[in-house]
Design a protein around this motif. Structure first.
Motif, PDB file in Angstrom:
ATOM      1  N   THR A 181      -9.297  -0.881   1.764  1.00  0.00           N
ATOM      2  CA  THR A 181     -10.371  -1.641   2.396  1.00  0.00           C
ATOM      3  C   THR A 181      -9.868  -2.273   3.690  1.00  0.00           C
ATOM      4  O   THR A 181      -8.721  -2.709   3.778  1.00  0.00           O
ATOM      5  CB  THR A 181     -10.885  -2.746   1.444  1.00  0.00           C
ATOM      6  OG1 THR A 181     -11.391  -2.129   0.251  1.00  0.00           O
ATOM      7  CG2 THR A 181     -11.989  -3.564   2.080  1.00  0.00           C
ATOM      8  N   GLN A 182     -10.750  -2.314   4.695  1.00  0.00           N
ATOM      9  CA  GLN A 182     -10.456  -3.010   5.941  1.00  0.00           C
ATOM     10  C   GLN A 182     -11.242  -4.317   5.966  1.00  0.00           C
ATOM     11  O   GLN A 182     -12.462  -4.317   5.780  1.00  0.00           O
ATOM     12  CB  GLN A 182     -10.835  -2.148   7.145  1.00  0.00           C
ATOM     13  CG  GLN A 182     -10.062  -0.830   7.204  1.00  0.00           C
ATOM     14  CD  GLN A 182     -10.397  -0.034   8.454  1.00  0.00           C
ATOM     15  OE1 GLN A 182     -10.069  -0.452   9.572  1.00  0.00           O
ATOM     16  NE2 GLN A 182     -11.034   1.102   8.274  1.00  0.00           N
ATOM     17  N   LEU A 197      -2.962 -12.669  -5.129  1.00  0.00           N
ATOM     18  CA  LEU A 197      -3.546 -11.670  -4.234  1.00  0.00           C
ATOM     19  C   LEU A 197      -2.725 -10.399  -4.309  1.00  0.00           C
ATOM     20  O   LEU A 197      -1.507 -10.419  -4.147  1.00  0.00           O
ATOM     21  CB  LEU A 197      -3.562 -12.180  -2.790  1.00  0.00           C
ATOM     22  CG  LEU A 197      -3.971 -11.159  -1.718  1.00  0.00           C
ATOM     23  CD1 LEU A 197      -5.428 -10.737  -1.887  1.00  0.00           C
ATOM     24  CD2 LEU A 197      -3.734 -11.721  -0.311  1.00  0.00           C
ATOM     25  N   GLU A 198      -3.414  -9.268  -4.526  1.00  0.00           N
ATOM     26  CA  GLU A 198      -2.785  -7.959  -4.459  1.00  0.00           C
ATOM     27  C   GLU A 198      -3.584  -7.110  -3.479  1.00  0.00           C
ATOM     28  O   GLU A 198      -4.816  -7.122  -3.504  1.00  0.00           O
ATOM     29  CB  GLU A 198      -2.754  -7.277  -5.833  1.00  0.00           C
ATOM     30  CG  GLU A 198      -1.883  -7.975  -6.864  1.00  0.00           C
ATOM     31  CD  GLU A 198      -1.791  -7.192  -8.166  1.00  0.00           C
ATOM     32  OE1 GLU A 198      -2.295  -6.052  -8.209  1.00  0.00           O
ATOM     33  OE2 GLU A 198      -1.211  -7.724  -9.135  1.00  0.00           O
ATOM     34  N   ALA A 199      -2.888  -6.374  -2.621  1.00  0.00           N
ATOM     35  CA  ALA A 199      -3.566  -5.499  -1.670  1.00  0.00           C
ATOM     36  C   ALA A 199      -2.818  -4.172  -1.583  1.00  0.00           C
ATOM     37  O   ALA A 199      -1.584  -4.154  -1.482  1.00  0.00           O
ATOM     38  CB  ALA A 199      -3.649  -6.154  -0.297  1.00  0.00           C
ATOM     39  N   TYR A 200      -3.580  -3.079  -1.617  1.00  0.00           N
ATOM     40  CA  TYR A 200      -3.027  -1.738  -1.565  1.00  0.00           C
ATOM     41  C   TYR A 200      -3.772  -0.937  -0.490  1.00  0.00           C
ATOM     42  O   TYR A 200      -4.993  -0.765  -0.569  1.00  0.00           O
ATOM     43  CB  TYR A 200      -3.162  -1.031  -2.922  1.00  0.00           C
ATOM     44  CG  TYR A 200      -2.532  -1.780  -4.070  1.00  0.00           C
ATOM     45  CD1 TYR A 200      -1.182  -1.615  -4.387  1.00  0.00           C
ATOM     46  CD2 TYR A 200      -3.281  -2.686  -4.821  1.00  0.00           C
ATOM     47  CE1 TYR A 200      -0.600  -2.326  -5.432  1.00  0.00           C
ATOM     48  CE2 TYR A 200      -2.705  -3.393  -5.872  1.00  0.00           C
ATOM     49  CZ  TYR A 200      -1.367  -3.205  -6.170  1.00  0.00           C
ATOM     50  OH  TYR A 200      -0.803  -3.913  -7.202  1.00  0.00           O
ATOM     51  N   ASN A 201      -3.024  -0.480   0.510  1.00  0.00           N
ATOM     52  CA  ASN A 201      -3.603   0.336   1.582  1.00  0.00           C
ATOM     53  C   ASN A 201      -4.767  -0.391   2.252  1.00  0.00           C
ATOM     54  O   ASN A 201      -5.889   0.117   2.332  1.00  0.00           O
ATOM     55  CB  ASN A 201      -4.062   1.697   1.062  1.00  0.00           C
ATOM     56  CG  ASN A 201      -4.443   2.640   2.193  1.00  0.00           C
ATOM     57  OD1 ASN A 201      -3.847   2.618   3.262  1.00  0.00           O
ATOM     58  ND2 ASN A 201      -5.458   3.455   1.960  1.00  0.00           N
ATOM     59  N   CYS A 202      -4.506  -1.587   2.734  1.00  0.00           N
ATOM     60  CA  CYS A 202      -5.548  -2.418   3.358  1.00  0.00           C
ATOM     61  C   CYS A 202      -5.132  -2.849   4.762  1.00  0.00           C
ATOM     62  O   CYS A 202      -3.952  -2.839   5.110  1.00  0.00           O
ATOM     63  CB  CYS A 202      -5.833  -3.646   2.502  1.00  0.00           C
ATOM     64  SG  CYS A 202      -6.617  -3.274   0.916  1.00  0.00           S
ATOM     65  N   LEU A 203      -6.133  -3.224   5.551  1.00  0.00           N
ATOM     66  CA  LEU A 203      -5.927  -3.819   6.855  1.00  0.00           C
ATOM     67  C   LEU A 203      -6.633  -5.160   6.880  1.00  0.00           C
ATOM     68  O   LEU A 203      -7.814  -5.260   6.515  1.00  0.00           O
ATOM     69  CB  LEU A 203      -6.497  -2.921   7.952  1.00  0.00           C
ATOM     70  CG  LEU A 203      -6.603  -3.527   9.353  1.00  0.00           C
ATOM     71  CD1 LEU A 203      -5.218  -3.832   9.922  1.00  0.00           C
ATOM     72  CD2 LEU A 203      -7.378  -2.608  10.290  1.00  0.00           C
ATOM     73  N   LEU A 204      -5.922  -6.210   7.308  1.00  0.00           N
ATOM     74  CA  LEU A 204      -6.501  -7.536   7.484  1.00  0.00           C
ATOM     75  C   LEU A 204      -6.258  -7.949   8.933  1.00  0.00           C
ATOM     76  O   LEU A 204      -5.104  -8.032   9.384  1.00  0.00           O
ATOM     77  CB  LEU A 204      -5.877  -8.553   6.527  1.00  0.00           C
ATOM     78  CG  LEU A 204      -6.143  -8.365   5.023  1.00  0.00           C
ATOM     79  CD1 LEU A 204      -5.174  -7.356   4.407  1.00  0.00           C
ATOM     80  CD2 LEU A 204      -5.999  -9.702   4.295  1.00  0.00           C
ATOM     81  N   CYS A 237       1.607 -13.365  -3.838  1.00  0.00           N
ATOM     82  CA  CYS A 237       0.989 -12.362  -2.983  1.00  0.00           C
ATOM     83  C   CYS A 237       1.815 -11.085  -3.022  1.00  0.00           C
ATOM     84  O   CYS A 237       3.029 -11.125  -2.783  1.00  0.00           O
ATOM     85  CB  CYS A 237       0.897 -12.904  -1.559  1.00  0.00           C
ATOM     86  SG  CYS A 237       0.318 -11.735  -0.324  1.00  0.00           S
ATOM     87  N   TRP A 238       1.155  -9.952  -3.313  1.00  0.00           N
ATOM     88  CA  TRP A 238       1.805  -8.652  -3.339  1.00  0.00           C
ATOM     89  C   TRP A 238       1.031  -7.716  -2.422  1.00  0.00           C
ATOM     90  O   TRP A 238      -0.154  -7.433  -2.668  1.00  0.00           O
ATOM     91  CB  TRP A 238       1.821  -8.077  -4.759  1.00  0.00           C
ATOM     92  CG  TRP A 238       2.850  -8.701  -5.661  1.00  0.00           C
ATOM     93  CD1 TRP A 238       4.058  -8.169  -6.001  1.00  0.00           C
ATOM     94  CD2 TRP A 238       2.770  -9.970  -6.324  1.00  0.00           C
ATOM     95  NE1 TRP A 238       4.746  -9.034  -6.838  1.00  0.00           N
ATOM     96  CE2 TRP A 238       3.974 -10.144  -7.056  1.00  0.00           C
ATOM     97  CE3 TRP A 238       1.808 -10.978  -6.368  1.00  0.00           C
ATOM     98  CZ2 TRP A 238       4.230 -11.275  -7.820  1.00  0.00           C
ATOM     99  CZ3 TRP A 238       2.055 -12.112  -7.124  1.00  0.00           C
ATOM    100  CH2 TRP A 238       3.257 -12.253  -7.844  1.00  0.00           C
ATOM    101  N   LEU A 239       1.677  -7.222  -1.359  1.00  0.00           N
ATOM    102  CA  LEU A 239       1.038  -6.305  -0.422  1.00  0.00           C
ATOM    103  C   LEU A 239       1.807  -4.990  -0.405  1.00  0.00           C
ATOM    104  O   LEU A 239       3.036  -4.977  -0.261  1.00  0.00           O
ATOM    105  CB  LEU A 239       1.025  -6.885   1.002  1.00  0.00           C
ATOM    106  CG  LEU A 239       0.425  -8.274   1.211  1.00  0.00           C
ATOM    107  CD1 LEU A 239       0.463  -8.634   2.694  1.00  0.00           C
ATOM    108  CD2 LEU A 239      -0.985  -8.371   0.664  1.00  0.00           C
ATOM    109  N   THR A 240       1.080  -3.882  -0.530  1.00  0.00           N
ATOM    110  CA  THR A 240       1.672  -2.546  -0.490  1.00  0.00           C
ATOM    111  C   THR A 240       0.885  -1.692   0.492  1.00  0.00           C
ATOM    112  O   THR A 240      -0.362  -1.632   0.419  1.00  0.00           O
ATOM    113  CB  THR A 240       1.650  -1.894  -1.880  1.00  0.00           C
ATOM    114  OG1 THR A 240       2.360  -2.726  -2.808  1.00  0.00           O
ATOM    115  CG2 THR A 240       2.292  -0.513  -1.842  1.00  0.00           C
TER     116      THR A 240
END
Length: 433
Positions: A181-182, A197-204, A237-240
């Protein structure tokens, strides 16, 4: 009497108008290209000029949008809004009119931006019709205001999310999972994490899709939105495979956990990643171009492996360090391996040894732009010490480094002495617009 006649003649010449079909208007542009914008979100105002370079005055009998009100364009001609038609405009010889153009486009029912265009048609008194093309790309988006995540929630969207109000708040005990998700944040909207917060293949990033200048999109301007704040005692927070860019502070963490894998935090007005009394794990991560420190660790237990820390923030000479660390009331434990730490100045690695807390650090197989440390062999193993005197150094490590247009690609080139240490790793992130 001769003087009066001369004045009358001059006024008469200046106020005369022609219906000669060979006499036409000129324009500062024949196509007005607006920036990409989100559907149902008003654009900024664009302008162009109509000039009369003919040998006499010209009258515009009608000015109208060819598609009427079907596209969302709005035009103001010489102070008059076309609704969608205006009549009887005069442009004297050597004079000009200014035209203002805006649009609030309609949804296009597509996940991709679509071209929206219309023509401003100007019919002269002679019957000659002239036109200026108006065009933009409209992008359907989901609009979110003050999202409160009070229980576990997953968001996965082909359409971008535009975030308004105070942004996203994740309550204690709740987890927000973002996938593929963008997210585009309005200027006061950020992410506040009291849960997880977990994010996978995202743009912020910020929500401005337009340009500050012709050469400079707002996406390359720092400080567009607050960033991610992880509150004290949050789960973390986990970002991948995720990118955070053009925020104030990319990630700010206090007494929590932060884990980033193959992710990027870039172009921040404050810190790229600030962590205090926290556990931090960075694996194949790029932290670049922050006005304060790119990575700022205060009393943390941190593992940094296969990362790029590049301090090339362009808008000030008083930028922070690429890497800063110190103890607090908590011990500072840093394990940094296989990592490139570089920047503009000769010392971008800063450690504060004056704090009373325990300080334990270890660097192995790294390239560090800092004066060589010769009396701590156990803490520095297989290090390349970089300085401005080196033949290959600083911005030369990277594939694209366009300082004038503030466009960067921090992929490490094969010629770099850091290439083998990072195994030629590239960061697979969303490209700048």
């Amino acid at each position: 009497m001769a003087t009066v006649a001369l004045l009358l003649t001059a006024c008469s010449d200046n106020d005369s108008f022609t219906k000669d079909s060979s006499q036409r208007l000129s324009f500062s542009t024949d196509t007005v290209r607006l920036d990409t914008l989100f559907a149902e979100v008003p654009s900024v105002t664009y302008t162009f000029w109509i000039y009369n370079r003919a040998s006499d005055g010209l009258r515009i009998s009608t000015a109208r949008l060819e598609k009427g009100n079907q596209t969302g364009f709005r035009v103001n001609l010489d102070g008059t809004f076309l609704n969608p038609v205006g009549q009887d405009f005069e442009v004297r010889k050597g004079d000009s009119l200014r035209v203002f153009v805006e649009i609030t486009s309609y949804e296009n029912h597509s996940v991709e931006p679509k071209l929206v265009e219309d023509n401003l048609l100007l019919t002269l008194e002679s019957g000659v019709e002239q036109k200026v093309n108006l065009r933009t790309y409209s992008w359907d988006a989901m609009k979110v205001t003050n999202l409160e995540v009070e229980e576990d929630m997953t968001i996965e969207s082909e359409k971008p999310l535009v975030i308004y109000g105070d942004g996203i708040h994740i309550a204690k005990g709740a987890t927000l999972t973002l996938k593929n998700t963008q997210l585009f944040f309005h200027h006061e909207a950020g992410v506040t994490v009291e849960g997880k917060l977990e994010a996978y293949n995202c743009l912020l990033r910020g929500d401005r899709l337009d340009h500050m200048f012709d050469y400079l999109p707002y996406d390359r301007v720092s400080g567009q939105w607050p960033g991610i704040e992880i509150a004290s005692n949050a789960e973390g927070c986990w970002l991948t495979d995720t990118e955070v860019r053009n925020a104030w502070d990319g990630i700010w963490a206090d007494s929590t956990q932060v884990a980033l894998v193959n992710s990027v935090v870039h172009n921040c007005r404050g810190y790229a990643l600030y962590a205090k009394d926290s556990k931090v794990a960075l694996d194949y991560v790029q932290l670049t171009n922050a006005e304060n420190d790119c990575l700022s660790l205060h009393g943390c237990e941190a593992v940094v492996d296969h990362c790029t820390l590049g301090q090339f923030y362009p808008l000030t000479g008083y930028r922070g360090a690429a890497l800063y660390y110190e103890a607090t009331t908590w011990p500072m434990i840093l394990d940094c391996r296989n990592t490139l730490v570089t920047g503009y100045v000769d010392n971008v690695v800063q450690v504060n040894k004056d704090q009373k807390g325990s300080l334990d650090y270890y660097f192995e197989n790294c390239l560090l732009r800092t004066p060589e440390v010769k009396d701590e062999e156990a803490s520095y193993v297989d290090i390349l010490w970089e300085s401005s005197k080196d033949e290959f150094q600083g911005k030369q490590h990277f594939l694209t480094f366009d300082e004038e247009n503030m466009f960067y690609d921090f992929t490490i080139v094969v010629e770099s002495p850091a290439y083998e240490r990072l195994i030629g790793r590239t960061f697979e992130v969303k490209s700048e617009e």
